[in-house]
Design an enzyme around this catalytic site. Sequence first.
Site, mmCIF file in Angstrom:
data_model
loop_
_atom_site.group_PDB
_atom_site.id
_atom_site.type_symbol
_atom_site.label_atom_id
_atom_site.label_comp_id
_atom_site.label_asym_id
_atom_site.label_seq_id
_atom_site.Cartn_x
_atom_site.Cartn_y
_atom_site.Cartn_z
ATOM 1 N N GLY A 137 0.840 -1.199 0.000
ATOM 2 C CA GLY A 137 0.000 0.000 0.000
ATOM 3 C C GLY A 137 0.865 1.235 0.000
ATOM 4 N N LYS A 143 2.754 2.386 10.076
ATOM 5 C CA LYS A 143 3.664 3.465 10.501
ATOM 6 C C LYS A 143 2.914 4.654 11.087
ATOM 7 C CE LYS A 143 7.608 2.609 7.477
ATOM 8 N NZ LYS A 143 6.983 2.059 6.247
ATOM 9 N N THR A 149 -2.971 -2.595 7.255
ATOM 10 C CA THR A 149 -4.048 -3.033 6.363
ATOM 11 C C THR A 149 -3.438 -3.783 5.190
ATOM 12 O OG1 THR A 149 -3.984 -0.870 5.257
ATOM 13 C CG2 THR A 149 -5.668 -1.191 6.953
ATOM 14 N N ASN A 151 -3.456 -4.557 1.883
ATOM 15 C CA ASN A 151 -4.113 -4.019 0.694
ATOM 16 C C ASN A 151 -4.254 -5.049 -0.417
ATOM 17 O OD1 ASN A 151 -2.969 -1.853 2.330
ATOM 18 N ND2 ASN A 151 -3.690 -0.485 0.722
ATOM 19 N N GLU A 201 -8.593 -1.646 1.910
ATOM 20 C CA GLU A 201 -7.702 -1.721 3.070
ATOM 21 C C GLU A 201 -8.274 -2.585 4.192
ATOM 22 O OE1 GLU A 201 -5.032 0.902 3.732
ATOM 23 O OE2 GLU A 201 -5.397 2.255 2.048
ATOM 24 N N HIS A 206 -6.348 -9.900 14.142
ATOM 25 C CA HIS A 206 -5.505 -10.963 14.682
ATOM 26 C C HIS A 206 -4.083 -10.424 14.742
ATOM 27 C CE1 HIS A 206 -4.168 -15.153 15.304
ATOM 28 N NE2 HIS A 206 -3.151 -14.856 14.513
ATOM 29 N N TYR A 213 2.927 -10.221 2.705
ATOM 30 C CA TYR A 213 2.833 -9.703 1.337
ATOM 31 C C TYR A 213 2.887 -10.865 0.354
ATOM 32 C CZ TYR A 213 3.560 -4.942 3.070
ATOM 33 O OH TYR A 213 3.428 -3.743 3.714
ATOM 34 N N ARG A 226 -20.226 2.257 8.176
ATOM 35 C CA ARG A 226 -20.361 3.725 8.098
ATOM 36 C C ARG A 226 -19.665 4.237 6.845
ATOM 37 N NH1 ARG A 226 -15.513 6.320 9.209
ATOM 38 N NH2 ARG A 226 -13.966 4.980 10.227
ATOM 39 N N PHE A 231 -11.416 13.551 9.538
ATOM 40 C CA PHE A 231 -11.313 13.708 10.987
ATOM 41 C C PHE A 231 -10.421 14.903 11.299
ATOM 42 C CE2 PHE A 231 -12.699 9.433 10.301
ATOM 43 C CZ PHE A 231 -13.572 9.185 11.339
HETATM 44 P P1 ADP Z 1 1.043 -1.125 3.276
HETATM 45 O O1 ADP Z 1 0.901 0.329 3.113
HETATM 46 O O2 ADP Z 1 2.101 -1.741 2.421
HETATM 47 O O3 ADP Z 1 -0.267 -1.837 3.128
HETATM 48 P P2 ADP Z 1 0.742 -1.431 6.123
HETATM 49 O O4 ADP Z 1 1.481 -0.593 7.100
HETATM 50 O O5 ADP Z 1 -0.707 -1.157 5.921
HETATM 51 O O6 ADP Z 1 1.540 -1.351 4.773
HETATM 52 O O7 ADP Z 1 0.962 -2.908 6.574
HETATM 53 C C1 ADP Z 1 0.269 -3.918 5.912
HETATM 54 C C2 ADP Z 1 0.999 -5.249 5.953
HETATM 55 O O8 ADP Z 1 1.188 -5.672 7.302
HETATM 56 C C3 ADP Z 1 0.136 -6.311 5.323
HETATM 57 O O9 ADP Z 1 0.356 -6.379 3.925
HETATM 58 C C4 ADP Z 1 0.564 -7.572 6.035
HETATM 59 O O10 ADP Z 1 1.648 -8.177 5.349
HETATM 60 C C5 ADP Z 1 1.049 -7.087 7.397
HETATM 61 N N1 ADP Z 1 0.120 -7.323 8.526
HETATM 62 C C6 ADP Z 1 0.496 -7.756 9.749
HETATM 63 N N2 ADP Z 1 -0.562 -7.874 10.578
HETATM 64 C C7 ADP Z 1 -1.643 -7.508 9.886
HETATM 65 C C8 ADP Z 1 -3.055 -7.431 10.205
HETATM 66 N N3 ADP Z 1 -3.512 -7.767 11.418
HETATM 67 N N4 ADP Z 1 -3.897 -7.021 9.243
HETATM 68 C C9 ADP Z 1 -3.454 -6.670 8.019
HETATM 69 N N5 ADP Z 1 -2.166 -6.726 7.656
HETATM 70 C C10 ADP Z 1 -1.229 -7.143 8.571
HETATM 71 N N1 RBF Z 2 -9.379 6.714 6.428
HETATM 72 C C1 RBF Z 2 -10.058 7.876 6.329
HETATM 73 O O1 RBF Z 2 -9.544 8.851 5.816
HETATM 74 N N2 RBF Z 2 -11.347 7.970 6.802
HETATM 75 C C2 RBF Z 2 -11.974 6.934 7.380
HETATM 76 O O2 RBF Z 2 -13.128 7.068 7.789
HETATM 77 C C3 RBF Z 2 -11.273 5.694 7.525
HETATM 78 N N3 RBF Z 2 -11.857 4.616 8.105
HETATM 79 C C4 RBF Z 2 -11.158 3.452 8.203
HETATM 80 C C5 RBF Z 2 -11.754 2.333 8.781
HETATM 81 C C6 RBF Z 2 -11.077 1.132 8.892
HETATM 82 C C7 RBF Z 2 -11.745 -0.039 9.536
HETATM 83 C C8 RBF Z 2 -9.745 1.024 8.422
HETATM 84 C C9 RBF Z 2 -8.970 -0.254 8.547
HETATM 85 C C10 RBF Z 2 -9.136 2.129 7.835
HETATM 86 C C11 RBF Z 2 -9.842 3.349 7.718
HETATM 87 N N4 RBF Z 2 -9.233 4.479 7.172
HETATM 88 C C12 RBF Z 2 -9.949 5.644 7.021
HETATM 89 C C13 RBF Z 2 -8.185 4.208 6.196
HETATM 90 C C14 RBF Z 2 -6.862 4.474 6.702
HETATM 91 O O3 RBF Z 2 -6.719 5.848 6.482
HETATM 92 C C15 RBF Z 2 -5.922 3.659 5.827
HETATM 93 O O4 RBF Z 2 -5.884 2.381 6.304
HETATM 94 C C16 RBF Z 2 -4.620 4.361 5.828
HETATM 95 O O5 RBF Z 2 -4.733 5.386 4.877
HETATM 96 C C17 RBF Z 2 -3.480 3.440 5.528
HETATM 97 O O6 RBF Z 2 -3.251 3.316 4.158
HETATM 98 MG MG MG Z 3 -2.029 -1.111 4.091
#
Ligand code: ADP
Ligand code: RBF
Ligand code: MG
Length: 274
Positions: A137, A143, A149, A151, A201, A206, A213, A226, A231
């Site tokens: 992602g 971070k 998430t 992706n 996302e 868990h 990945y 929702r 925010f």
């Molecule tokens: P990116 O921007 O690359 O998606 P993230 O900071 O969102 O990076 O981290 C996502 C990665 O973290 C996932 O691709 C997966 O490999 C790992 N990961 C570890 N725990 C979880 C979890 N509980 N839910 C989703 N992804 C997780």
């Molecule tokens: N990002 C938003 O800008 N607005 C939201 O309402 C919002 N809701 C989220 C709800 C869930 C359950 C999750 C997992 C993420 C949500 N985020 C939302 C997205 C979040 O900003 C995104 O995971 C980050 O941008 C990381 O790429």
């Molecule tokens: Mg992600």
Amino acid sequence: MALASNSHRATIESKISYQHGWKESFSVIVGSDEVRTGKPSPDIFLEAAKRLNMEPSSSLVIEDSVIGVVAGKAAGMEVVAVPSLPKQTHRYIAADEVINSLLDLRPEKWGLPPFQDWIEGTLPSEPWYIGGPVVKGLGRGSKVLGIPTANLSTEGYSDVLSEHPSGVYFGWAGLSTRGVYKMVMSIGWNPYFDNAEKTIEPWLLHEFDEDFYDEELHLVIVGYIRPEANFPSLETLIAKIHEDRKVAERALDLPLYSKYRDDPYLKITSSKGQ
Ligand code: ADP
Ligand code: RBF
Ligand code: MG
């Protein structure tokens, strides 16, 4: 309930004849050929209210077009706008409320009986399916938010994604080599970050010891929570996402949703959704 459209009556009838039960849902149908002037003139809505035997001031208009919003206000009615294009909210300032999709319509806000299908903060839907390898992602989830998430690529999912509005959903997630987990996700442009691209996302509920990945991830999405929102701060966004997690965790224990844990799609290892 009336259907009031700028199309001609015959066109409306022909169009809705393809949708089971729609004709019967409306006690009144008004086309623009049945009044003097179409929208943005109020005539269509005034005629609809008249045939419903209702006062304009106690009628609620639900509109997707800007000229329709103008027409509804000119008729002295309350108007909820559901813009047909995302990120066009600013063009609908005349409306009393702008919502992202019909999933967010709350009749009780307007003195009407509430929908009965919401259950414990969730709106059940027919399950829908997406899957594929976990991709990189924008590197923000863990971070910036402390919420990873996993992706999925939106490529190949334009039909499913156009059928389902952006928003926060939940369901079950299957990882081919690990198991099935509860999941809460956002689909859309993440207004807080104002992304240029729609992203999928999913947050798997868990604790994992490592990244996964490129592993095959299959999702069965069973309900809506929702709309995506902006925010005032990162802290409030994070707090809201944790609230979403609790809503999803609790809801997924209800038989209505828990039965999908056994969906075979969660165990299949092919790379295409259905
Ligand atoms: P990116 O921007 O690359 O998606 P993230 O900071 O969102 O990076 O981290 C996502 C990665 O973290 C996932 O691709 C997966 O490999 C790992 N990961 C570890 N725990 C979880 C979890 N509980 N839910 C989703 N992804 C997780
Ligand atoms: N990002 C938003 O800008 N607005 C939201 O309402 C919002 N809701 C989220 C709800 C869930 C359950 C999750 C997992 C993420 C949500 N985020 C939302 C997205 C979040 O900003 C995104 O995971 C980050 O941008 C990381 O790429
Ligand atoms: Mg992600």
